[in-house]
Motif scaffolding. Structure first.
Motif, short mmCIF file in Angstrom:
data_model
loop_
_atom_site.label_atom_id
_atom_site.label_comp_id
_atom_site.label_asym_id
_atom_site.label_seq_id
_atom_site.Cartn_x
_atom_site.Cartn_y
_atom_site.Cartn_z
N CYS A 1 0.84 -1.20 0.00
CA CYS A 1 0.00 0.00 0.00
C CYS A 1 0.87 1.25 0.00
O CYS A 1 0.59 2.23 -0.71
CB CYS A 1 -0.93 0.00 1.21
SG CYS A 1 -2.21 -1.27 1.12
N TYR B 1 2.27 2.14 -3.44
CA TYR B 1 1.34 2.75 -4.39
C TYR B 1 0.80 4.09 -3.92
O TYR B 1 0.41 4.92 -4.74
CB TYR B 1 0.19 1.78 -4.68
CG TYR B 1 0.58 0.68 -5.63
CD1 TYR B 1 0.36 0.81 -6.99
CD2 TYR B 1 1.21 -0.47 -5.17
CE1 TYR B 1 0.74 -0.19 -7.88
CE2 TYR B 1 1.59 -1.47 -6.03
CZ TYR B 1 1.35 -1.33 -7.39
OH TYR B 1 1.74 -2.31 -8.25
N ARG C 1 -7.13 -0.35 -3.44
CA ARG C 1 -7.57 -0.39 -4.85
C ARG C 1 -8.88 0.37 -5.01
O ARG C 1 -9.04 1.18 -5.93
CB ARG C 1 -7.82 -1.85 -5.28
CG ARG C 1 -6.62 -2.57 -5.84
CD ARG C 1 -6.95 -4.04 -6.01
NE ARG C 1 -7.77 -4.30 -7.20
CZ ARG C 1 -7.28 -4.46 -8.42
NH1 ARG C 1 -5.97 -4.39 -8.62
NH2 ARG C 1 -8.06 -4.70 -9.44
N MET D 1 -8.36 4.21 -4.51
CA MET D 1 -7.66 4.85 -5.63
C MET D 1 -8.56 4.90 -6.86
O MET D 1 -8.57 5.88 -7.60
CB MET D 1 -6.36 4.08 -5.96
CG MET D 1 -5.28 4.27 -4.90
SD MET D 1 -3.80 3.29 -5.21
CE MET D 1 -3.11 4.14 -6.63
N PHE D 2 -9.32 3.82 -7.07
CA PHE D 2 -10.24 3.77 -8.21
C PHE D 2 -11.30 4.86 -8.08
O PHE D 2 -11.60 5.58 -9.05
CB PHE D 2 -10.89 2.38 -8.28
CG PHE D 2 -11.74 2.16 -9.49
CD1 PHE D 2 -11.16 1.80 -10.71
CD2 PHE D 2 -13.11 2.30 -9.44
CE1 PHE D 2 -11.93 1.58 -11.83
CE2 PHE D 2 -13.91 2.10 -10.57
CZ PHE D 2 -13.31 1.73 -11.76
N SER E 1 -5.42 -0.24 -14.86
CA SER E 1 -5.30 -1.28 -13.84
C SER E 1 -3.86 -1.43 -13.35
O SER E 1 -3.62 -1.79 -12.21
CB SER E 1 -5.85 -2.60 -14.35
OG SER E 1 -5.18 -2.97 -15.53
N GLN F 1 -1.87 0.85 -12.64
CA GLN F 1 -1.53 1.89 -11.65
C GLN F 1 -2.09 1.54 -10.27
O GLN F 1 -1.77 2.19 -9.29
CB GLN F 1 -2.10 3.23 -12.10
CG GLN F 1 -1.48 3.76 -13.37
CD GLN F 1 -2.18 5.02 -13.85
OE1 GLN F 1 -3.20 4.96 -14.54
NE2 GLN F 1 -1.67 6.16 -13.47
N LEU F 2 -2.95 0.52 -10.23
CA LEU F 2 -3.54 0.10 -8.96
C LEU F 2 -2.69 -1.02 -8.36
O LEU F 2 -2.06 -1.79 -9.09
CB LEU F 2 -4.96 -0.42 -9.18
CG LEU F 2 -5.99 0.58 -9.66
CD1 LEU F 2 -7.28 -0.15 -10.06
CD2 LEU F 2 -6.29 1.60 -8.56
N CYS G 1 -4.78 -6.98 -6.25
CA CYS G 1 -5.75 -7.31 -5.21
C CYS G 1 -5.09 -8.26 -4.21
O CYS G 1 -4.04 -8.84 -4.49
CB CYS G 1 -7.01 -7.91 -5.81
SG CYS G 1 -6.75 -9.53 -6.53
#
Ligand SMILES: [Zn+2]
Ligand SMILES: [Zn+2]
Length: 229
Positions: free
Chosen positions: A77, A80, A93, A96-97, A106, A108-109, A112
């Motif tokens: 985490c 990112y 995720r 950020m989304f 995807s 850049q995330l 999962c």
């Protein structure tokens, strides 16, 4: 431990974390996370004892203990989203989304939690082999025995990207493409997701459409199932 002797002691401690960190951040056998390099990862590890401990532990056994994975998840985490309070990959995720209103690639995330676990298992497996490099005959389990790889139908090793489905079936069935002339593997969202094109796709009658006879066969199977009830 960092207060004792900043130069010597820390260097020694970081050394023991390097096999785990190197495997996890990308090596010959383990993929790297998109656009995440090694320098940022190393700096994060040097600045945080929890992360340092997690990568020191990575590869010490053939399993990934829950606390090690949790630390690595929090570390991911930070990679990112620096200084985020979020420690779960799935919720980062989502945040950020939402923050980008869905306008984010995807890559850049963060991965999962499921695929991060598989990635961490592969890194752990590789680091465990490296940590046993001075043993004469190390007892190494098969990579497909729950270490992030699996065997395909032909018995070849392939990467187990995730344990669950990428999305519920009902969502996957909603994917459609906007190809204009032809559906190509390089840019058709249906093909990229391993799906057949359907009536909701822009281009009708492309080579990726489900063939009518396949639908007939599927219908026949479905009604067979119904008659058994
Ligand atoms: Zn298409
Ligand atoms: Zn399509």
């Amino acid at each position: 431990m960092r207060e004792v002797d900043k130069s010597g002691c820390l260097a020694l401690v970081v050394c023991s974390a390097l096999p785990g960190l190197h495997a996890w951040s990308g090596c010959d056998t383990v993929s790297a996370l998109a656009s995440q390099g090694k320098i940022k990862a190393l700096k994060l590890v040097q600045a945080n004892d929890l992360y340092l401990q997690a990568f020191t532990d990575l590869g010490s056994s053939w399993n990934v203990p829950t606390d090690v994975f949790n630390s690595i998840q929090a570390f991911t985490c930070q990679l990112y989203a620096r200084n985020t309070k979020i420690v779960g990959a799935n919720s980062l995720r989502y945040h950020m989304f939402c923050a980008k209103k869905g306008q984010i690639e995807s890559g850049q995330l963060p991965p999962c939690e499921d695929s991060l676990m598989q990635h961490t298992l592969r890194a752990n497996y590789q680091a465990a082999i490296w940590r046993r490099s001075l043993e004469n005959l190390p007892d190494v389990p098969a990579p497909s025995a729950g270490h992030g790889w699996e065997l395909d139908d032909g018995g070849s090793l392939k990467i187990r990207w995730m344990a669950g489905l990428p999305a519920p079936d009902v969502v996957l069935n909603l994917i459609s493409c906007t190809c204009r002339r032809t559906c190509r593997p390089s840019d058709c969202s249906c093909i990229l997701n391993g799906l057949k094109c359907t009536v909701v796709c822009k281009l009708q009658g492309c080579s990726n459409m489900v063939q009518d006879d396949a639908i007939v066969a599927q219908d026949a199977n479905d009604s067979d199932g119904d008659s058994d009830d």
